[in-house]
Design a protein around this motif. Sequence first.
Motif, PDB file in Angstrom:
ATOM      1  N   PRO A 197      -0.901  32.186  28.811  1.00  0.00           N
ATOM      2  CA  PRO A 197      -0.705  33.333  29.606  1.00  0.00           C
ATOM      3  C   PRO A 197       0.690  33.684  29.891  1.00  0.00           C
ATOM      4  O   PRO A 197       1.739  32.861  29.900  1.00  0.00           O
ATOM      5  N   ASP A 198       1.086  35.032  29.966  1.00  0.00           N
ATOM      6  CA  ASP A 198       2.521  35.332  29.844  1.00  0.00           C
ATOM      7  C   ASP A 198       2.696  35.513  31.638  1.00  0.00           C
ATOM      8  O   ASP A 198       2.187  36.672  32.130  1.00  0.00           O
ATOM      9  N   LEU A 199       3.198  34.848  32.317  1.00  0.00           N
ATOM     10  CA  LEU A 199       3.355  34.632  33.628  1.00  0.00           C
ATOM     11  C   LEU A 199       4.292  35.508  34.077  1.00  0.00           C
ATOM     12  O   LEU A 199       4.358  35.858  35.315  1.00  0.00           O
ATOM     13  N   SER A 200       5.077  36.149  33.293  1.00  0.00           N
ATOM     14  CA  SER A 200       6.040  36.975  33.782  1.00  0.00           C
ATOM     15  C   SER A 200       6.067  38.592  33.214  1.00  0.00           C
ATOM     16  O   SER A 200       7.022  39.536  33.339  1.00  0.00           O
ATOM     17  N   GLY A 201       4.609  38.857  32.869  1.00  0.00           N
ATOM     18  CA  GLY A 201       4.502  40.330  32.506  1.00  0.00           C
ATOM     19  C   GLY A 201       5.070  40.535  30.948  1.00  0.00           C
ATOM     20  O   GLY A 201       5.055  39.693  30.220  1.00  0.00           O
ATOM     21  N   SER A 202       4.719  41.795  30.615  1.00  0.00           N
ATOM     22  CA  SER A 202       4.842  42.302  29.358  1.00  0.00           C
ATOM     23  C   SER A 202       6.507  42.635  29.063  1.00  0.00           C
ATOM     24  O   SER A 202       6.908  43.531  29.628  1.00  0.00           O
ATOM     25  N   ASP A 233      10.599  41.454  40.064  1.00  0.00           N
ATOM     26  CA  ASP A 233       9.115  42.220  39.199  1.00  0.00           C
ATOM     27  C   ASP A 233       9.356  42.581  37.897  1.00  0.00           C
ATOM     28  O   ASP A 233       9.190  43.670  37.328  1.00  0.00           O
ATOM     29  N   GLY A 234      10.151  41.366  36.886  1.00  0.00           N
ATOM     30  CA  GLY A 234      10.476  41.710  35.852  1.00  0.00           C
ATOM     31  C   GLY A 234       9.646  40.856  34.897  1.00  0.00           C
ATOM     32  O   GLY A 234       8.731  40.362  35.131  1.00  0.00           O
ATOM     33  N   SER A 235      10.037  40.555  33.691  1.00  0.00           N
ATOM     34  CA  SER A 235       9.733  39.705  32.602  1.00  0.00           C
ATOM     35  C   SER A 235      10.699  38.766  32.229  1.00  0.00           C
ATOM     36  O   SER A 235      11.853  38.806  32.224  1.00  0.00           O
ATOM     37  N   LEU A 236      10.322  37.447  31.687  1.00  0.00           N
ATOM     38  CA  LEU A 236      10.979  36.637  31.229  1.00  0.00           C
ATOM     39  C   LEU A 236      11.035  36.528  29.619  1.00  0.00           C
ATOM     40  O   LEU A 236      10.044  36.617  28.985  1.00  0.00           O
ATOM     41  N   GLY A 237      12.475  36.651  29.254  1.00  0.00           N
ATOM     42  CA  GLY A 237      12.581  36.551  27.721  1.00  0.00           C
ATOM     43  C   GLY A 237      13.636  35.387  27.220  1.00  0.00           C
ATOM     44  O   GLY A 237      14.498  35.458  27.978  1.00  0.00           O
ATOM     45  N   GLY A 258      11.371  38.078  17.273  1.00  0.00           N
ATOM     46  CA  GLY A 258      10.403  38.199  18.530  1.00  0.00           C
ATOM     47  C   GLY A 258      10.565  39.439  18.904  1.00  0.00           C
ATOM     48  O   GLY A 258      10.182  40.416  18.153  1.00  0.00           O
ATOM     49  N   SER A 259      10.253  39.922  20.168  1.00  0.00           N
ATOM     50  CA  SER A 259      10.327  41.246  20.762  1.00  0.00           C
ATOM     51  C   SER A 259      11.471  42.119  20.855  1.00  0.00           C
ATOM     52  O   SER A 259      12.650  41.400  21.030  1.00  0.00           O
TER      53      SER A 259
END
Length: 327
Positions: A197-202, A233-237, A258-259
């Motif tokens: 699961p991506d706990l920090s969003g897309s 309210d972000g994503s972890l990269g 990666g992305s």
Amino acid sequence: MIVVLVETDLSGAAVEVSRETVAFARSLAEAGGGVPIDAVVVGEPSAGLAEQLAAYGVRDVHALTGEAFDAFSGAAWAAGVLGVRAAKNAVVVMAAGTPRGNEVMAHVAARAGVAMAANVLSFSGLSPFTVTRQVVGGAALEEMELGQRPAVFTVAGHAVEATPAPTPGVGNVVVERPVVDPADLVARVVSTEEPEPDLSGSLKSAKVVVGAGRGAGSADGFADLLELTELLDGSLGVSRVVTSLGWRPHHEQVGQTGSRISPDLYIPCGISGAIQHWAGCSSAKAILAINTDAEAPMVTKATYAVIGDLHEVVPAINAEIRRRRAG
């Protein structure tokens, strides 16, 4: 005519990078006098997908169906795309610069006996047709002339915005049932596993991305970074070294392998900024680097920088955000 391979997500909608590619194709079509754009998708498309692609200016949506397309095979997909290309006499075949897009277009180019350009950012002329593309992990740009037909290339993520067309297309669905040589199915996906699961969003759509590198220290060093991610309210990269060490899952990796992200704000913490990582984050509108090394490439390229230990700086940022919100 232009043919675009469109990838879809689990809901059956076109993924963002494919919509960007169709938008890129639209600018190319306009430069060529308004030639039509057809899309190729794998599997029976939903009505929503056809409507979505029509909104982006697509005329026909060619659906590759049959057992050969139940699972991914680069060679089989290429055979299907080439069948559509031949039937429509398309002069351009393109896809998004994803792992699948690059693999399929490589097969397409090899079978058509033409060169392929990967990670194209723009084009500068039609006669001869010249494109500018990313090379060396995005550290340099190269102009490449695609003089043969069909012109085959992939479009780098976020090279253009995924904007709908001023005048929608038809979005007519054409079901294709290509005959695929068994040899094209030798290399194919035989099973899939659900990612953690991506706990920090897309990552790709996030407006704020908090980055973490070797400076996190260990697999247990992400608590403050995850809190900052949640507060914003972000994503972890993360950098490649983090995934290589097994500290975080691969789907969180930002970089050449990666992305590729384009947030309003990127906060790389403890990331030196190697060329491969920069290739994935250089489209960020603003970068706030946190690093102990004032000469690190990421610091020198950042919009703003804080020189210090992320384990001291990030908790202080978190505390200040909480304090202001409480007040």
